[in-house]
Every structure is written in C-alpha cells, then in structure tokens.
Design a protein around this motif. Structure first.
Motif, PDB file in Angstrom:
ATOM      1  N   SER A 100       0.859  -1.182   0.000  1.00 46.97           N
ATOM      2  CA  SER A 100       0.000   0.000   0.000  1.00 46.97           C
ATOM      3  C   SER A 100       0.896   1.233   0.000  1.00 46.97           C
ATOM      4  N   THR A 101       0.330   2.363  -0.350  1.00 47.38           N
ATOM      5  CA  THR A 101       1.095   3.605  -0.280  1.00 47.38           C
ATOM      6  C   THR A 101       1.132   4.119   1.158  1.00 47.38           C
ATOM      7  N   LYS A 102       0.267   3.571   2.006  1.00 47.58           N
ATOM      8  CA  LYS A 102       0.141   4.009   3.397  1.00 47.58           C
ATOM      9  C   LYS A 102       0.787   2.982   4.329  1.00 47.58           C
ATOM     10  N   LYS A 103       1.537   3.449   5.318  1.00 50.96           N
ATOM     11  CA  LYS A 103       2.117   2.588   6.337  1.00 50.96           C
ATOM     12  C   LYS A 103       1.064   2.340   7.420  1.00 50.96           C
ATOM     13  N   PHE A 104       0.909   1.092   7.845  1.00 53.27           N
ATOM     14  CA  PHE A 104      -0.095   0.730   8.848  1.00 53.27           C
ATOM     15  C   PHE A 104       0.481   0.902  10.253  1.00 53.27           C
ATOM     16  N   ASP A 105      -0.277   1.541  11.136  1.00 52.10           N
ATOM     17  CA  ASP A 105       0.173   1.790  12.508  1.00 52.10           C
ATOM     18  C   ASP A 105       0.262   0.507  13.328  1.00 52.10           C
ATOM     19  N   ARG A 106      -0.682  -0.402  13.117  1.00 50.92           N
ATOM     20  CA  ARG A 106      -0.708  -1.636  13.894  1.00 50.92           C
ATOM     21  C   ARG A 106      -1.183  -2.784  13.019  1.00 50.92           C
ATOM     22  N   THR A 107      -0.960  -3.975  13.498  1.00 41.86           N
ATOM     23  CA  THR A 107      -1.393  -5.169  12.768  1.00 41.86           C
ATOM     24  C   THR A 107      -2.910  -5.300  12.880  1.00 41.86           C
ATOM     25  N   GLU A 120      -8.812 -13.952   6.361  1.00 42.74           N
ATOM     26  CA  GLU A 120      -8.797 -13.566   4.944  1.00 42.74           C
ATOM     27  C   GLU A 120      -7.531 -12.787   4.600  1.00 42.74           C
ATOM     28  N   TRP A 121      -7.196 -11.781   5.435  1.00 41.14           N
ATOM     29  CA  TRP A 121      -6.001 -10.980   5.203  1.00 41.14           C
ATOM     30  C   TRP A 121      -5.491 -10.405   6.508  1.00 41.14           C
ATOM     31  N   ILE A 122      -4.213  -9.997   6.485  1.00 36.95           N
ATOM     32  CA  ILE A 122      -3.581  -9.343   7.630  1.00 36.95           C
ATOM     33  C   ILE A 122      -2.803  -8.144   7.108  1.00 36.95           C
ATOM     34  N   ARG A 123      -3.032  -6.986   7.709  1.00 33.70           N
ATOM     35  CA  ARG A 123      -2.211  -5.796   7.443  1.00 33.70           C
ATOM     36  C   ARG A 123      -1.138  -5.766   8.520  1.00 33.70           C
ATOM     37  N   LEU A 124       0.110  -5.771   8.103  1.00 35.64           N
ATOM     38  CA  LEU A 124       1.224  -5.895   9.030  1.00 35.64           C
ATOM     39  C   LEU A 124       1.648  -4.540   9.577  1.00 35.64           C
ATOM     40  N   GLY A 125       1.483  -4.357  10.884  1.00 36.69           N
ATOM     41  CA  GLY A 125       1.808  -3.098  11.550  1.00 36.69           C
ATOM     42  C   GLY A 125       3.263  -2.708  11.364  1.00 36.69           C
ATOM     43  N   ASN A 172       3.845  -1.304   5.052  1.00 32.76           N
ATOM     44  CA  ASN A 172       2.771  -1.014   4.112  1.00 32.76           C
ATOM     45  C   ASN A 172       2.315  -2.306   3.434  1.00 32.76           C
ATOM     46  N   THR A 173       2.515  -3.433   4.124  1.00 32.29           N
ATOM     47  CA  THR A 173       2.275  -4.760   3.557  1.00 32.29           C
ATOM     48  C   THR A 173       0.979  -5.380   4.046  1.00 32.29           C
ATOM     49  N   THR A 174       0.195  -5.902   3.105  1.00 39.54           N
ATOM     50  CA  THR A 174      -0.982  -6.711   3.405  1.00 39.54           C
ATOM     51  C   THR A 174      -0.735  -8.098   2.833  1.00 39.54           C
ATOM     52  N   ILE A 175      -0.999  -9.125   3.643  1.00 40.76           N
ATOM     53  CA  ILE A 175      -0.890 -10.493   3.137  1.00 40.76           C
ATOM     54  C   ILE A 175      -2.294 -11.080   3.055  1.00 40.76           C
ATOM     55  N   GLN A 176      -2.577 -11.729   1.912  1.00 41.97           N
ATOM     56  CA  GLN A 176      -3.895 -12.326   1.686  1.00 41.97           C
ATOM     57  C   GLN A 176      -3.726 -13.836   1.587  1.00 41.97           C
ATOM     58  N   PHE A 177      -4.728 -14.543   2.108  1.00 39.91           N
ATOM     59  CA  PHE A 177      -4.683 -15.998   2.144  1.00 39.91           C
ATOM     60  C   PHE A 177      -5.704 -16.586   1.196  1.00 39.91           C
TER      61      PHE A 177
END
Length: 108
Positions: A72-79, A93-98, A101-106
C-alpha cells in the motif's frame, strides 16, 4: 574448504536477512489459516517471500501458509486481521502488518 564455508554462511545470512518479523497478533478463538486450525493465543508473524510463518508465543508451534503480498502507499500503525465465518469456522482472509505497508492475503 574455506570458500565453501564462506558461501554457506553467506547464503544462510541472506535467508535470515530476507525474512521480516512483524508485530504479534492475538487470535481470540480457534481460527483457520489456509486450511490449518490455529489455536487461540498470541502469535509472531514472519514473512519469508510469499510464505507467512506464524509461531505461537506460548507453545512455539509454527504454522506456514502461502500468501499473496500486496503493498500500500500508506504505512499501517498496527497489525489488523480480517476474518470471515465459513461453514461455522473463523477463517483469516487478510492481515495488514503493523509498521509496514504490507498486506498479506490468504487463499482459503
């Protein structure tokens, strides 16, 4: 012999350097990840390319899952974890890693 050991050490360090560990996450109830049931508890998350490794803080048991990595263009503050209920079971389904800027989808 020395060159072989140096090459092995370099490859081992490269493998370690490419893996990134993220904030821990808490699963409040048994949950499925890529068909594997993970018990309730706290887990560390390590991303190794297109594989996520979840390790239980309490039992040291690890689960691995193939993932699709998105940036993502945005950095995530927390998981953050998104779950859905399928056939009576909680499924991640998915996890945004705190801290990233990474999201992992399953694939479930």
């Amino acid at each position: 012999m020395t060159k072989s050991l140096l090459l092995i050490a370099t490859l081992a360090l490269a493998g370690i350097a490419s893996a990134k560990t993220y904030d821990n996450m808490v699963i409040p109830a048994p949950t499925l990840v890529s068909g594997q049931e993970m018990a309730a508890g706290e887990y560390s998350i390590q991303l190794k390319g297109d594989t996520a490794v979840f390790t239980s803080i309490d039992t040291d048991r690890s689960y691995t899952a193939s993932v699709k990595v998105e940036s993502s263009t945005k950095k995530f503050d927390r998981t953050a974890v998104d779950c859905d209920s399928k056939s009576g079971a909680q499924v991640i389904e998915w996890i945004r890693l705190g801290g990233s800027n990474t999201t992992i989808q399953f694939e479930n």
